[in-house]
Write a protein that holds these residues in place. Structure first.
Motif, PDB file in Angstrom:
ATOM      1  N   GLY A 491      17.350  26.085  -9.479  1.00 45.42           N
ATOM      2  CA  GLY A 491      16.124  26.870  -9.472  1.00 45.42           C
ATOM      3  C   GLY A 491      16.437  28.343  -9.426  1.00 45.42           C
ATOM      4  N   ILE A 492      15.372  29.114  -9.381  1.00 44.15           N
ATOM      5  CA  ILE A 492      15.474  30.550  -9.519  1.00 44.15           C
ATOM      6  C   ILE A 492      15.133  31.224  -8.203  1.00 44.15           C
ATOM      7  N   ASN A 493      15.977  32.155  -7.798  1.00 50.15           N
ATOM      8  CA  ASN A 493      15.732  32.912  -6.578  1.00 50.15           C
ATOM      9  C   ASN A 493      15.505  31.995  -5.384  1.00 50.15           C
ATOM     10  N   ASN A 494      16.199  30.860  -5.372  1.00 50.02           N
ATOM     11  CA  ASN A 494      16.037  29.890  -4.297  1.00 50.02           C
ATOM     12  C   ASN A 494      16.884  30.263  -3.086  1.00 50.02           C
ATOM     13  N   VAL A 495      16.481  29.761  -1.940  1.00 49.27           N
ATOM     14  CA  VAL A 495      17.285  29.906  -0.722  1.00 49.27           C
ATOM     15  C   VAL A 495      17.350  28.541  -0.039  1.00 49.27           C
ATOM     16  N   ASP A 496      17.704  27.512  -0.818  1.00 54.07           N
ATOM     17  CA  ASP A 496      17.721  26.143  -0.310  1.00 54.07           C
ATOM     18  C   ASP A 496      18.688  26.010   0.855  1.00 54.07           C
ATOM     19  N   GLY A 497      18.181  25.530   1.980  1.00 52.79           N
ATOM     20  CA  GLY A 497      19.013  25.258   3.143  1.00 52.79           C
ATOM     21  C   GLY A 497      19.386  26.461   3.970  1.00 52.79           C
ATOM     22  N   ARG A 498      18.914  27.631   3.614  1.00 52.93           N
ATOM     23  CA  ARG A 498      19.308  28.828   4.365  1.00 52.93           C
ATOM     24  C   ARG A 498      18.846  28.744   5.815  1.00 52.93           C
ATOM     25  N   PHE A 499      17.682  28.136   6.031  1.00 54.57           N
ATOM     26  CA  PHE A 499      17.143  28.037   7.389  1.00 54.57           C
ATOM     27  C   PHE A 499      17.164  26.604   7.891  1.00 54.57           C
ATOM     28  N   GLY A 500      18.209  25.893   7.497  1.00 52.77           N
ATOM     29  CA  GLY A 500      18.427  24.577   8.068  1.00 52.77           C
ATOM     30  C   GLY A 500      18.544  23.471   7.036  1.00 52.77           C
ATOM     31  N   ARG A 682      28.116  32.680  12.032  1.00 53.69           N
ATOM     32  CA  ARG A 682      26.929  32.660  12.886  1.00 53.69           C
ATOM     33  C   ARG A 682      27.029  31.621  14.005  1.00 53.69           C
ATOM     34  N   GLN A 683      28.255  31.240  14.350  1.00 52.76           N
ATOM     35  CA  GLN A 683      28.527  30.327  15.449  1.00 52.76           C
ATOM     36  C   GLN A 683      27.822  28.975  15.292  1.00 52.76           C
ATOM     37  N   ARG A 684      27.585  28.560  14.038  1.00 54.29           N
ATOM     38  CA  ARG A 684      26.984  27.257  13.777  1.00 54.29           C
ATOM     39  C   ARG A 684      28.072  26.201  13.774  1.00 54.29           C
ATOM     40  N   VAL A 685      27.891  25.120  14.535  1.00 53.27           N
ATOM     41  CA  VAL A 685      28.907  24.069  14.620  1.00 53.27           C
ATOM     42  C   VAL A 685      28.259  22.684  14.568  1.00 53.27           C
ATOM     43  N   ARG A 686      29.071  21.705  14.141  1.00 53.32           N
ATOM     44  CA  ARG A 686      28.709  20.291  14.193  1.00 53.32           C
ATOM     45  C   ARG A 686      29.934  19.512  14.660  1.00 53.32           C
ATOM     46  N   TRP A 687      29.680  18.401  15.379  1.00 51.04           N
ATOM     47  CA  TRP A 687      30.769  17.584  15.908  1.00 51.04           C
ATOM     48  C   TRP A 687      31.280  16.601  14.871  1.00 51.04           C
ATOM     49  N   THR A 688      32.579  16.277  14.926  1.00 48.38           N
ATOM     50  CA  THR A 688      33.111  15.148  14.179  1.00 48.38           C
ATOM     51  C   THR A 688      32.729  13.867  14.906  1.00 48.38           C
ATOM     52  N   SER A 689      32.815  12.745  14.215  1.00 46.40           N
ATOM     53  CA  SER A 689      32.323  11.476  14.776  1.00 46.40           C
ATOM     54  C   SER A 689      33.093  11.025  16.009  1.00 46.40           C
ATOM     55  N   ASP A 690      34.357  11.487  16.184  1.00 45.79           N
ATOM     56  CA  ASP A 690      35.148  11.081  17.350  1.00 45.79           C
ATOM     57  C   ASP A 690      34.924  11.991  18.556  1.00 45.79           C
ATOM     58  N   SER A 691      34.024  12.976  18.425  1.00 42.33           N
ATOM     59  CA  SER A 691      33.699  13.908  19.514  1.00 42.33           C
ATOM     60  C   SER A 691      34.893  14.756  19.948  1.00 42.33           C
ATOM     61  N   GLN A 692      35.887  14.880  19.059  1.00 37.68           N
ATOM     62  CA  GLN A 692      37.087  15.642  19.403  1.00 37.68           C
ATOM     63  C   GLN A 692      37.125  17.044  18.780  1.00 37.68           C
ATOM     64  N   SER A 693      36.405  17.245  17.700  1.00 39.44           N
ATOM     65  CA  SER A 693      36.511  18.509  16.971  1.00 39.44           C
ATOM     66  C   SER A 693      35.133  19.051  16.614  1.00 39.44           C
ATOM     67  N   HIS A 729      24.946  27.266   5.442  1.00 40.01           N
ATOM     68  CA  HIS A 729      24.566  26.222   6.391  1.00 40.01           C
ATOM     69  C   HIS A 729      25.199  24.922   5.925  1.00 40.01           C
ATOM     70  N   PHE A 730      25.317  23.917   6.824  1.00 41.00           N
ATOM     71  CA  PHE A 730      25.928  22.656   6.430  1.00 41.00           C
ATOM     72  C   PHE A 730      25.539  21.565   7.410  1.00 41.00           C
ATOM     73  N   ASP A 731      25.800  20.297   7.020  1.00 44.53           N
ATOM     74  CA  ASP A 731      25.714  19.160   7.924  1.00 44.53           C
ATOM     75  C   ASP A 731      26.630  18.063   7.401  1.00 44.53           C
ATOM     76  N   GLU A 736      30.852  10.446   7.793  1.00 46.96           N
ATOM     77  CA  GLU A 736      31.743  11.604   7.697  1.00 46.96           C
ATOM     78  C   GLU A 736      32.439  11.715   6.345  1.00 46.96           C
ATOM     79  N   ARG A 737      31.857  11.063   5.343  1.00 44.59           N
ATOM     80  CA  ARG A 737      32.430  11.187   4.001  1.00 44.59           C
ATOM     81  C   ARG A 737      31.841  12.399   3.274  1.00 44.59           C
ATOM     82  N   TYR A 738      30.556  12.648   3.479  1.00 41.11           N
ATOM     83  CA  TYR A 738      29.873  13.693   2.722  1.00 41.11           C
ATOM     84  C   TYR A 738      29.490  14.874   3.614  1.00 41.11           C
ATOM     85  N   TYR A 739      29.567  16.049   3.014  1.00 41.05           N
ATOM     86  CA  TYR A 739      29.143  17.283   3.660  1.00 41.05           C
ATOM     87  C   TYR A 739      28.130  17.957   2.734  1.00 41.05           C
ATOM     88  N   VAL A 740      26.958  18.243   3.231  1.00 43.83           N
ATOM     89  CA  VAL A 740      25.988  18.979   2.430  1.00 43.83           C
ATOM     90  C   VAL A 740      26.056  20.441   2.859  1.00 43.83           C
TER      91      VAL A 740
END
Length: 755
Positions: A491-500, A682-693, A729-731, A736-740
């Protein structure tokens, strides 16, 4: 419309506006580099005909010798931006060893005084041989039909519009032929297109005023971070990003020659300003404010402890800047002598009131006895103007007739006009405004989909330079098993996922995107299919959506009742309800929701007068419970999959690098927090499935990539392999195979405006 001849081109869903330097798709701007845009104009003007490579090089780069690879790169960028036409083929065909051909049918609208002349160029057949196509009986060749229409005046009423419609019908019928059926349809659309002119370019007083300006792009890199125009209006000083470094350059806008004044460095210059006599350039730096002769030399520090924008007094003897505006701190307006001899505090505000420090500099008022300053109140969400006496520090509010959500920059052109780059509350972009006094009426100078940031005026104010910014973000899915990534939104001038954005347990992706001037929540499949809008016409911002572990609910933040509050809705967007009790206190905000692993609780940031703390609330509503146990400002909670730990962002004022990620234990309320300094956008983090990283965006190099950071061993591993574009942004999917990832770029260039 202007008496000056102008053209507009239409092909497929696109509209090309050479005078406005815009390409629109379904009414939304498509970001292109200046040279790619000029290449497109050159090709569209030759629609259906061979465009010789040498011709294109001369037209796009008239005064320069460039390699053919530059043209090839532009065509590649255009094909990527345009996609494929109705036939499934690219819009631009390569004719080997000859050049290129634009294949789509093009409608041309030419304004001549009170007439709009419409021409239809019928698509040519493609030719792999490099020869011009041969006319055939079925009309598959280049042709042109023309019709002239009289345009109603700006104040035309409904009767005039009806007459125009009738005029279209009368003119169209005699020109029908067996080959001209396509032309009949296109001319019948002229009324709609002219109505689009009225809406897009404004046959109304305000928009016509906004168009009475000339724009000229002075830079083309998209990597400018600040600019100033010399008092004589001839030289441009600008800061250029080069990777992670910045340099200061001086450019003659008449001859377009330029020199580097301050070479690139990682702690390089920002915010250039000319002295009133044009002999010196001032610039900001991590170590303070510096002065350097206009043609280079040894920089001299004139002020310290400054990280904000600044302005130079009309006599060149002083600079003014804000200092301090974080929650819990006081903020002050400082005036320093340009000879470096001294500085003084002019005025101070106490928390929650503050002087805005991250954007607009205080500017000298026309009387020379006051500073015009932008102020705010933590948690309030609007900005105001005040006049501060240089002698006494006494404030007086400068009232305007509008409410401003953002004021990015300002400058007086005279005692009766203040220019601002600002975003009016409830609108979507930062535009240039002219505010007239004593009444405080605001009128647009620009009206488009870009943002306009800091600017530089000269004495007579008939021209100025401004930093123009556009952002374009799309969703990409990275497959960890194959190491490949694919784009799933466009799309044009999109900001997909910028705010989550977030993965749902069933594999769908929930994300924010722009819907006109609002931000709403959408869902889409992993392969980019079945996009659905989940919120609409319910406030300006529905953002930061996350999905419950049982795939039933979406928690999100919405301002539909005023200030940002925590809401819950079904996965299909139905039955939305506010989780937290209603409150009239607009200074408090609820942000960053995150589900507990069992799905019974939602952790969130409670921002009180700009200072954050972590709380949680049951999905059945009820009373919120405080979670964080620190006096520091914290935000962005993320609970580990085993439920034992809570990671969050923190402003740790005890550390040398205060912006950090912290991890606290949820099992032992008396346990100490651990602080980490690994790179995290921006200090955004997500956990790995083993809760180690913890996974975060490392943007310390060009672009950015996802890395995992082990919170026990400090081991770091790179996950994605992006070589271009910036992640915002990401999730992570459950397996844990895919990262968006929300990826794209912001482009900043200098535009010269004459009015």
């Amino acid at each position: 419309m202007s008496k000056q001849e102008s053209h507009l081109y239409e092909f497929g869903p696109y509209r090309l506006l050479p005078q406005e330097r815009q390409l629109l798709r379904d009414g939304e701007p498509v970001p292109l580099t200046p040279k790619a845009f000029e290449t497109l104009v050159a090709l569209v003007r030759r629609a259906g005909r061979l465009a010789d490579k040498d011709e294109l090089l001369k037209e796009v780069w008239p005064d320069s010798f460039v390699e053919e690879s530059n043209l090839t790169q532009n065509v590649f960028a255009l094909r990527r931006a345009l996609g494929k036409g109705e036939s499934g083929k690219p819009y631009i065909e390569t004719v080997p060893k000859r050049g290129y051909r634009f294949l789509a049918s093009v409608k041309v609208f030419e304004a001549r005084g009170d007439e709009v002349v419409v021409r239809q160029h019928v698509r040519a057949s493609s030719s792999q041989s490099g020869q011009e196509p041969t006319p055939r009986a079925n009309g598959d060749h280049v042709s042109s039909d023309t019709v002239a229409l009289t345009v109603p005046p700006a104040d035309a009423d409904a009767a005039s519009a009806a007459a125009l419609s009738l005029n279209v019908a009368r003119i169209t019928r005699p020109q029908i032929s067996t080959r001209g059926g396509l032309f009949l349809g296109s001319v019948a659309l002229v009324v709609v297109i002219l109505a689009g002119f009225a809406l897009r370019f404004g046959w109304n007083e305000e928009s016509l005023k906004a168009r009475e300006i000339k724009l000229r792009r002075l830079t083309e890199s998209g990597k400018v971070r600040g600019a100033a125009l010399s008092p004589d209006g001839i030289s441009l000083a600008y800061v250029m990003m080069e990777g992670k470094k910045t340099s200061l350059r001086l450019k003659n806008i008449v001859t377009e020659s330029e020199v580097v004044i301050v070479p690139p460095s990682e702690a390089g210059p920002v915010s250039p300003r000319f002295s009133p006599d044009g002999n010196f350039i001032y610039y900001g730096h991590r170590e303070g404010i510096f002065q350097i002769p206009v043609f280079g030399g040894e920089p001299r520090k004139i002020a310290s402890n400054n990280w904000s924008e600044f302005s130079v007094s009309p006599d060149g003897r002083q600079v003014a800047f804000p200092r301090g505006s974080s929650p819990g701190e006081s903020s002050s307006i400082i005036v320093a002598e340009t000879d470096g001899s001294s500085e003084r505090v002019v005025a101070t505000r106490r928390d929650p009131e503050y002087y805005v420090g991250w954007g607009p500099a205080p500017v000298w008022s026309p009387d020379g006895e006051h500073l015009t300053v932008v102020t705010g109140r933590h948690g309030e969400g609007v900005m105001r103007l005040v006049e501060v006496s240089l002698q006494t520090g006494v404030e007086r509010e400068i009232k305007t007739q509008d409410v401003w959500q953002v004021i990015e920059y300002l400058g007086w052109t005279s005692a009766s006009e203040l220019m601002m780059t600002a975003q009016k509350k409830g609108e979507g972009n930062i535009q240039i405004w002219s505010v007239k006094f004593p009444g405080g009426e605001a009128a647009r100078v620009t009206n488009d989909f870009n943002d306009y940031l800091n600017f530089s005026l000269i004495k007579n104010a008939d021209k100025f330079v401004v930093l123009q910014e556009s952002v374009n973000l799309h969703l990409w899915v990275f497959d960890k098993e194959t190491g490949s990534a694919r784009q799933i939104t466009s799309g044009i001038n999109n900001v997909d996922g910028r705010f989550g954005l977030a993965f749902a347990p069933d594999g769908r992706i929930i994300y924010t995107a722009r819907d006109k001037n609002n931000y709403d929540i959408f869902s889409i499949n992993l392969d980019g299919s079945e996009m659905r809008q989940l919120t609409k016409n319910a406030g300006r911002r529905n953002v930061e959506a996350v999905v419950s572990p049982d795939n039933r609910f979406i928690a999100f933040v919405s301002d539909r009742t005023g200030a940002p509050r925590l809401w819950l809705m079904n996965l299909d967007g139905t039955e939305a309800r506010q989780l937290t009790p209603p409150s009239d206190n607009k200074e408090n905000e609820e942000l960053n929701p995150y589900f507990s692993p069992d799905g019974k609780w939602i952790y969130y940031t409670f921002s009180q007068i700009g200072k954050g703390s972590i709380w949680k609330i049951s999905i059945d509503s009820g009373k919120s419970v405080a979670v964080s146990r620190t006096s520091k400002s914290v935000w962005g909670p993320a609970v580990s999959p085993d439920g034992r730990f809570l990671a969050h962002a923190v402003y740790n004022d005890e550390a040398k690098s205060p912006w950090q990620v912290a991890v606290m234990t949820l099992e032992d309320p008396s346990g100490k927090e651990r602080f980490f300094n690994f790179p995290a956008f921006r200090q955004r983090v997500r956990w790995t499935s083993d809760s180690q990283s913890l996974v975060a965006i490392d943007d310390s190099f060009d672009g950015g990539n996802l890395w995992s950071n082990n919170v026990t061993t400090d081991e770091r591993k790179q996950i994605t392999n992006f070589s271009a574009d910036n992640p915002f942004h990401f999730d992570i999917s459950r397996d844990e195979r895919y990262y968006v990832v929300s990826r794209g770029n912001g482009f900043r260039d200098v535009v010269l405006i004459e009015r």
